[in-house]
Design a protein around this motif. Structure first.
Motif, PDB file in Angstrom:
ATOM      1  N   SER A 144       0.812  -1.219   0.000  1.00 54.06           N
ATOM      2  CA  SER A 144       0.000   0.000   0.000  1.00 54.06           C
ATOM      3  C   SER A 144       0.843   1.265   0.000  1.00 54.06           C
ATOM      4  O   SER A 144       0.323   2.368  -0.181  1.00 54.06           O
ATOM      5  N   ASP A 145       2.155   1.145   0.226  1.00 51.71           N
ATOM      6  CA  ASP A 145       3.031   2.321   0.244  1.00 51.71           C
ATOM      7  C   ASP A 145       3.227   2.864  -1.171  1.00 51.71           C
ATOM      8  O   ASP A 145       3.360   2.097  -2.139  1.00 51.71           O
ATOM      9  N   VAL A 146       3.263   4.192  -1.257  1.00 49.71           N
ATOM     10  CA  VAL A 146       3.472   4.858  -2.541  1.00 49.71           C
ATOM     11  C   VAL A 146       4.625   5.844  -2.395  1.00 49.71           C
ATOM     12  O   VAL A 146       5.110   6.114  -1.294  1.00 49.71           O
ATOM     13  N   VAL A 147       5.062   6.390  -3.524  1.00 56.24           N
ATOM     14  CA  VAL A 147       6.171   7.347  -3.537  1.00 56.24           C
ATOM     15  C   VAL A 147       5.869   8.498  -2.589  1.00 56.24           C
ATOM     16  O   VAL A 147       4.769   9.065  -2.596  1.00 56.24           O
ATOM     17  N   GLY A 148       6.848   8.818  -1.734  1.00 57.46           N
ATOM     18  CA  GLY A 148       6.691   9.897  -0.768  1.00 57.46           C
ATOM     19  C   GLY A 148       6.301   9.451   0.615  1.00 57.46           C
ATOM     20  O   GLY A 148       6.402  10.231   1.574  1.00 57.46           O
ATOM     21  N   ASP A 149       5.873   8.192   0.775  1.00 55.01           N
ATOM     22  CA  ASP A 149       5.527   7.680   2.105  1.00 55.01           C
ATOM     23  C   ASP A 149       6.798   7.435   2.918  1.00 55.01           C
ATOM     24  O   ASP A 149       7.866   7.123   2.374  1.00 55.01           O
ATOM     25  N   SER A 150       6.661   7.551   4.235  1.00 55.08           N
ATOM     26  CA  SER A 150       7.783   7.268   5.133  1.00 55.08           C
ATOM     27  C   SER A 150       7.929   5.762   5.298  1.00 55.08           C
ATOM     28  O   SER A 150       6.963   5.073   5.633  1.00 55.08           O
ATOM     29  N   VAL A 151       9.120   5.246   5.044  1.00 53.46           N
ATOM     30  CA  VAL A 151       9.386   3.820   5.200  1.00 53.46           C
ATOM     31  C   VAL A 151      10.666   3.647   6.014  1.00 53.46           C
ATOM     32  O   VAL A 151      11.468   4.578   6.140  1.00 53.46           O
ATOM     33  N   TYR A 152      10.828   2.448   6.549  1.00 49.73           N
ATOM     34  CA  TYR A 152      11.956   2.191   7.439  1.00 49.73           C
ATOM     35  C   TYR A 152      12.613   0.857   7.105  1.00 49.73           C
ATOM     36  O   TYR A 152      11.946  -0.098   6.707  1.00 49.73           O
ATOM     37  N   ILE A 153      13.922   0.836   7.278  1.00 52.16           N
ATOM     38  CA  ILE A 153      14.691  -0.403   7.257  1.00 52.16           C
ATOM     39  C   ILE A 153      15.061  -0.714   8.699  1.00 52.16           C
ATOM     40  O   ILE A 153      15.616   0.145   9.392  1.00 52.16           O
ATOM     41  N   TYR A 154      14.733  -1.912   9.157  1.00 54.00           N
ATOM     42  CA  TYR A 154      14.967  -2.286  10.545  1.00 54.00           C
ATOM     43  C   TYR A 154      16.195  -3.184  10.673  1.00 54.00           C
ATOM     44  O   TYR A 154      16.552  -3.918   9.749  1.00 54.00           O
ATOM     45  N   GLY A 155      16.839  -3.098  11.835  1.00 53.56           N
ATOM     46  CA  GLY A 155      17.996  -3.951  12.083  1.00 53.56           C
ATOM     47  C   GLY A 155      18.593  -3.706  13.446  1.00 53.56           C
ATOM     48  O   GLY A 155      17.935  -3.185  14.356  1.00 53.56           O
ATOM     49  N   THR A 156      19.837  -4.077  13.592  1.00 53.23           N
ATOM     50  CA  THR A 156      20.571  -3.852  14.840  1.00 53.23           C
ATOM     51  C   THR A 156      21.912  -3.211  14.518  1.00 53.23           C
ATOM     52  O   THR A 156      22.500  -3.454  13.457  1.00 53.23           O
ATOM     53  N   ASN A 157      22.379  -2.372  15.431  1.00 57.25           N
ATOM     54  CA  ASN A 157      23.692  -1.713  15.309  1.00 57.25           C
ATOM     55  C   ASN A 157      23.863  -0.967  13.984  1.00 57.25           C
ATOM     56  O   ASN A 157      24.937  -0.983  13.377  1.00 57.25           O
ATOM     57  N   LEU A 158      22.791  -0.325  13.546  1.00 61.38           N
ATOM     58  CA  LEU A 158      22.858   0.473  12.316  1.00 61.38           C
ATOM     59  C   LEU A 158      23.341   1.876  12.682  1.00 61.38           C
ATOM     60  O   LEU A 158      22.581   2.842  12.724  1.00 61.38           O
ATOM     61  N   TYR A 159      24.646   1.975  12.942  1.00 58.27           N
ATOM     62  CA  TYR A 159      25.262   3.215  13.415  1.00 58.27           C
ATOM     63  C   TYR A 159      26.164   3.829  12.345  1.00 58.27           C
ATOM     64  O   TYR A 159      26.736   3.131  11.503  1.00 58.27           O
ATOM     65  N   LEU A 160      26.306   5.145  12.429  1.00 60.64           N
ATOM     66  CA  LEU A 160      27.244   5.898  11.595  1.00 60.64           C
ATOM     67  C   LEU A 160      27.099   5.505  10.122  1.00 60.64           C
ATOM     68  O   LEU A 160      28.034   5.087   9.455  1.00 60.64           O
ATOM     69  N   ILE A 161      25.864   5.641   9.642  1.00 62.49           N
ATOM     70  CA  ILE A 161      25.545   5.269   8.266  1.00 62.49           C
ATOM     71  C   ILE A 161      26.128   6.304   7.305  1.00 62.49           C
ATOM     72  O   ILE A 161      25.885   7.504   7.436  1.00 62.49           O
ATOM     73  N   LYS A 162      26.871   5.822   6.334  1.00 63.71           N
ATOM     74  CA  LYS A 162      27.494   6.708   5.359  1.00 63.71           C
ATOM     75  C   LYS A 162      26.675   6.817   4.084  1.00 63.71           C
ATOM     76  O   LYS A 162      26.653   7.870   3.433  1.00 63.71           O
ATOM     77  N   ASN A 163      26.011   5.705   3.698  1.00 64.77           N
ATOM     78  CA  ASN A 163      25.326   5.700   2.418  1.00 64.77           C
ATOM     79  C   ASN A 163      24.246   4.620   2.407  1.00 64.77           C
ATOM     80  O   ASN A 163      24.432   3.556   2.987  1.00 64.77           O
ATOM     81  N   VAL A 164      23.112   4.926   1.762  1.00 69.01           N
ATOM     82  CA  VAL A 164      22.030   3.950   1.585  1.00 69.01           C
ATOM     83  C   VAL A 164      21.599   3.985   0.125  1.00 69.01           C
ATOM     84  O   VAL A 164      21.338   5.065  -0.421  1.00 69.01           O
ATOM     85  N   THR A 165      21.530   2.823  -0.510  1.00 68.70           N
ATOM     86  CA  THR A 165      21.009   2.760  -1.877  1.00 68.70           C
ATOM     87  C   THR A 165      19.925   1.691  -1.954  1.00 68.70           C
ATOM     88  O   THR A 165      19.966   0.684  -1.243  1.00 68.70           O
ATOM     89  N   ILE A 166      18.931   1.924  -2.812  1.00 65.24           N
ATOM     90  CA  ILE A 166      17.881   0.945  -3.098  1.00 65.24           C
ATOM     91  C   ILE A 166      17.772   0.825  -4.610  1.00 65.24           C
ATOM     92  O   ILE A 166      17.590   1.827  -5.311  1.00 65.24           O
ATOM     93  N   ALA A 167      17.895  -0.396  -5.094  1.00 69.91           N
ATOM     94  CA  ALA A 167      17.844  -0.665  -6.533  1.00 69.91           C
ATOM     95  C   ALA A 167      18.822   0.229  -7.289  1.00 69.91           C
ATOM     96  O   ALA A 167      18.548   0.684  -8.395  1.00 69.91           O
TER      97      ALA A 167
END
Length: 509
Positions: A144-167
């Motif tokens: 049901s999510d569309v462009v512009g909706d807030s989404v999250y990636i869940y995990g543990t120890n996700l610290y000091l993130i430098k870069n995130v890419t999807i597709a």
């Protein structure tokens, strides 16, 4: 973050106040010297007590140096550690690094530092304080999510993130949780087909994850509904549906379950035999098998309609039945309570009405609990080399009264040593719950569910039949016997009042 810094600053101020009070009480000729850190070792037996240039939360270490005895606070990236004075000497201090360091909120000044405070002064030692390896455990996205909706990636120890890419697309901006449990961002427009490959580059490493929310169809509540029946398609990611067709009919009014596990609608008038097809924002799904098979003879074993596929052998523990006097011809049994909101059957079918079954009751030829079906083509000859699990027996069933005890067994005429068991009242090996339906529903039993006998577990609980020819013979044409059997050592809790129609074999993979 401000709250964390405020607490830490208050703690340090308290420590310094204590130090100043202590110093003021000392004799000026006997002033202590400020602490000095010369190195840090791993706290372990030789040869593992090596010097370290980086440390992680929860690690035990030995701080080496001078004037370390009178410590009042030791901070790692600004986070105070607990310690035991009995493990301290003037030239070393043994302690454990805090098990949790909120790296995402550590200030630049505190990052990669060890701050040592004694009654005589403070020193800061620079080395890498690394987070534990991260993991990605899931995501918040639904169909049901569309462009512009807030989404999250869940995990543990996700610290000091430098870069995130999807597709392959870089995500910017993004937010991180103080405890390293998630990364948040606005869903961008992505043109690549799913699955979308997620790549997170953090200070501790690179972590990947695939997002796939294409629709999945796992079953249909009733594959042969009458007009006006409520029908449910079950599966996953059944949200954001753009189009839905059932047996070739376009369904324009439907209701999606919030969690995407089903979509429901009222069956229209149907004239074709065709699959279920769903097109959503993120993909397409369709059943391998057709629905509305009541108008087709493909794979049909018994439809209880006049013609070559009537199927029933006119004997046994079942009766030919219809739902209204108008359909009875003046002689067929009439029972209207098999119909319900989830299914109506206006054709002929067979029905059971048994009493309580004693232990061991029921065989394939007893004339009391059996439903014999004559020989027909189960699987086309050209498909007899397919994996057994690619094909299934389907039938519609209606159980208006509670059913608890007595297993519906299915046995092919070619291989009587393999049995498939249908016992929806069996919740676990040690518990049962009465089963009933609100009208007609479709049952799908993969042919791989035909199993040999197990010396401990019993009939139909052993090894799966290895091939279609082992079950059906070299032609794929054989008979079927359906019968009730009470495998329990006790009588059944209920009888079996139910109806069955449209017994057929369909390709499911």
């Amino acid at each position: 973050m401000r709250t964390l810094h405020k607490k830490i600053n208050s703690f340090i101020l308290l420590c310094m106040t204590f130090a100043l009070i202590t110093l003021s009480s000392c004799n000026k000729d006997n002033l202590a010297l400020a602490p000095v850190i010369t190195s840090i070792r791993n706290y372990a037996a030789a040869p593992n007590d090596t010097l370290v240039t980086s440390i992680i939360p929860g690690q035990w270490i030995v701080i080496q140096g001078q004037n370390l005895k009178n410590a009042v606070a030791i901070l790692f990236d600004g986070v105070p550690a607990q310690f035991n004075y009995e493990l301290f000497a003037n030239d070393k201090a043994v302690l454990q690094i805090p098990s949790s360091i909120p790296f995402n909120s550590v200030s630049a000044a505190d990052l990669n530092t060890v701050t040592y405070i004694t009654t005589a002064g403070t020193t800061t030692f620079k080395l890498s304080v690394n987070s534990l390896p991260g993991t990605i455990t899931g995501n918040s996205m639904s169909a049901s999510d569309v462009v512009g909706d807030s989404v999250y990636i869940y995990g543990t120890n996700l610290y000091l993130i430098k870069n995130v890419t999807i597709a392959g697309d870089t995500i910017s901006p993004f937010t991180t949780a103080q405890d390293g449990s998630r990364i948040g961002f606005k869903l961008p427009a992505i043109t690549q087909p799913m699955p979308w490959h997620v790549r997170v580059t953090a200070a501790s490493g690179i972590y990947t994850y695939d997002i796939s929310i294409v629709p999945i169809i796992s079953g249909v509540s009733n594959a042969n509904p009458s007009e006006g029946d409520s029908v449910y398609v079950y599966g996953a990611n059944l949200n954001g549906i753009q189009s839905l067709s059932f047996a070739g009919a376009s369904i324009t009014s439907f209701k999606e379950a919030p969690n995407g596990s089903s979509v429901g609608f009222v069956a229209p008038s149907l004239s074709q035999c065709a699959p279920v097809k769903i097109v959503s924002t993120y993909g397409t799904a369709s059943t391998v098998y057709n629905v509305n098979t009541q108008i087709s003879t493909d794979g049909m074993l018994a439809n209880m309609e006049w013609g070559n596929y009537f199927g029933w052998g006119w004997w046994g523990g079942v009766s030919l039945t219809v739902n209204s006097v108008a359909n009875s011809g003046g002689w067929i049994a009439v029972k209207s309570d098999f119909d319900g909101v989830l299914g109506t059957d206006n054709s002929m079918f067979v029905s059971y009405n048994t009493g309580i079954m004693k232990s061991g009751d029921g065989t394939s030829g007893d004339g009391k609990y059996n439903f014999p079906i004559g020989a027909n083509q189960w699987v086309p000859t050209a498909n007899l080399s397919d994996p057994v699990g690619n094909w299934a027996i389907q039938f519609e069933i209606s159980v208006p009264h509670p059913w608890n005890g007595g297993t519906l067994c299915l046995v092919s005429g070619f291989a009587g040593n393999y049995i498939a068991r249908y016992e929806p009242w069996q919740i676990s090996a040690s518990s049962t719950a009465a089963f009933s339906t609100r009208g007609w529903r479709t049952v799908t039993i993969p042919l791989s569910a035909f199993r040999a006998s197990d010396p401990t577990l019993g009939d139909g609980e052993g090894a799966s039949v290895p091939s279609l020819t082992d079950l059906l013979g070299s032609t794929g044409n054989t008979s079927l016997s359906i019968y009730l059997h009470n495998f329990s050592t006790s009588p059944t809790e209920t009888g079996f009042y139910a109806a069955i129609d449209n017994v057929r074999v369909v390709k499911i993979k």
